[in-house]
Write a protein that holds these residues in place. Structure first.
Motif, PDB file in Angstrom:
ATOM      1  N   ASP A  26       0.826  -1.206   0.000  1.00  0.00           N
ATOM      2  CA  ASP A  26       0.000   0.000   0.000  1.00  0.00           C
ATOM      3  C   ASP A  26       0.860   1.255   0.000  1.00  0.00           C
ATOM      4  O   ASP A  26       0.556   2.236  -0.698  1.00  0.00           O
ATOM      5  CB  ASP A  26      -0.934   0.015   1.219  1.00  0.00           C
ATOM      6  CG  ASP A  26      -2.028  -1.032   1.120  1.00  0.00           C
ATOM      7  OD1 ASP A  26      -2.327  -1.450  -0.023  1.00  0.00           O
ATOM      8  OD2 ASP A  26      -2.580  -1.422   2.166  1.00  0.00           O
ATOM      9  N   ARG A  30       0.831   4.120  -2.896  1.00  0.00           N
ATOM     10  CA  ARG A  30       0.548   5.499  -2.516  1.00  0.00           C
ATOM     11  C   ARG A  30       1.665   6.436  -2.980  1.00  0.00           C
ATOM     12  O   ARG A  30       1.407   7.512  -3.529  1.00  0.00           O
ATOM     13  CB  ARG A  30       0.375   5.590  -1.002  1.00  0.00           C
ATOM     14  CG  ARG A  30      -0.381   6.796  -0.549  1.00  0.00           C
ATOM     15  CD  ARG A  30      -0.737   6.802   0.937  1.00  0.00           C
ATOM     16  NE  ARG A  30      -1.067   5.508   1.494  1.00  0.00           N
ATOM     17  CZ  ARG A  30      -0.315   4.857   2.410  1.00  0.00           C
ATOM     18  NH1 ARG A  30       0.771   5.402   2.879  1.00  0.00           N
ATOM     19  NH2 ARG A  30      -0.682   3.679   2.866  1.00  0.00           N
ATOM     20  N   GLN A  31       2.920   6.011  -2.803  1.00  0.00           N
ATOM     21  CA  GLN A  31       4.041   6.840  -3.243  1.00  0.00           C
ATOM     22  C   GLN A  31       4.049   7.002  -4.765  1.00  0.00           C
ATOM     23  O   GLN A  31       4.333   8.078  -5.292  1.00  0.00           O
ATOM     24  CB  GLN A  31       5.367   6.246  -2.767  1.00  0.00           C
ATOM     25  CG  GLN A  31       5.598   6.396  -1.287  1.00  0.00           C
ATOM     26  CD  GLN A  31       6.856   5.675  -0.831  1.00  0.00           C
ATOM     27  OE1 GLN A  31       7.465   4.910  -1.575  1.00  0.00           O
ATOM     28  NE2 GLN A  31       7.246   5.930   0.417  1.00  0.00           N
ATOM     29  N   GLU A  34       1.467   9.523  -5.686  1.00  0.00           N
ATOM     30  CA  GLU A  34       1.913  10.883  -5.380  1.00  0.00           C
ATOM     31  C   GLU A  34       2.927  11.384  -6.407  1.00  0.00           C
ATOM     32  O   GLU A  34       2.949  12.561  -6.740  1.00  0.00           O
ATOM     33  CB  GLU A  34       2.513  10.928  -3.972  1.00  0.00           C
ATOM     34  CG  GLU A  34       1.483  10.766  -2.878  1.00  0.00           C
ATOM     35  CD  GLU A  34       2.099  10.559  -1.501  1.00  0.00           C
ATOM     36  OE1 GLU A  34       3.341  10.558  -1.387  1.00  0.00           O
ATOM     37  OE2 GLU A  34       1.321  10.386  -0.545  1.00  0.00           O
TER      38      GLU A  34
END
Length: 166
Positions: A26, A30-31, A34
């Motif tokens: 996860d 998420r990174q 971004e």
């Protein structure tokens, strides 16, 4: 005496490893989001093609053929197509040596197909006369050069050579 590990402790350790792995995955997703790694992907916002249709075991081959625009024709038809496109392919070549090699390769494929058992329609394509084909290629090259030279724009006059008109 050998101590046997507690099965409950092993299960708890395995569960903890799985939970950590899920949180690591996860975190990576998420990174990436971004950073914008998932922005502007091909097909974004479009429906998934063939979703809900019956399963075809050869789906990947069909998609490859469609994506790469691969055409598979019987040799006789492929040679007819190549014969029809030969002049335009030759015109794209830059040197006489390349053009001559291309025509000779075409002739070799025609002759090879003549001595191969026929799969599909009969072979009606004949080998090209190399010298005639190259002479025609030279004529088209010369015509293209004279046309290009005749339509060249007039050179611009530099500002220091312009005359003032009063």
């Amino acid at each position: 005496m050998d101590e046997q590990p507690d099965p409950r402790a092993e299960k708890a350790a395995a569960r903890a490893r799985i939970e950590q792995q899920q949180s690591w995955v996860d975190l990576q997703v998420r990174q990436a989001m971004e950073r914008g790694d998932f922005d502007d992907l091909p097909g974004a916002g479009k429906p998934i093609p063939d979703l809900g249709s019956t399963h075809d075991p050869d789906w990947w081959v069909k998609r490859l053929v469609e994506r790469e625009r691969i055409t598979v024709l019987p040799p006789a038809l492929q040679l007819r197509k190549d014969d029809a496109e030969l002049d335009s392919v030759l015109d794209a070549l830059g040197s006489e040596r390349e053009a001559r090699a291309f025509v000779e390769d075409f002739n070799a494929r025609v002759i090879r197909a003549r001595y191969t058992p026929v799969d599909g329609p009969p072979l009606v394509t004949m080998p090209r006369d190399v010298e005639e084909t190259i002479a025609a290629w030279r004529g088209r090259q010369t015509a293209r050069r004279t046309t290009a030279a005749g339509s060249a724009p007039e050179p611009r006059r530099r500002w220091w050579r312009r005359r003032r008109s009063r």
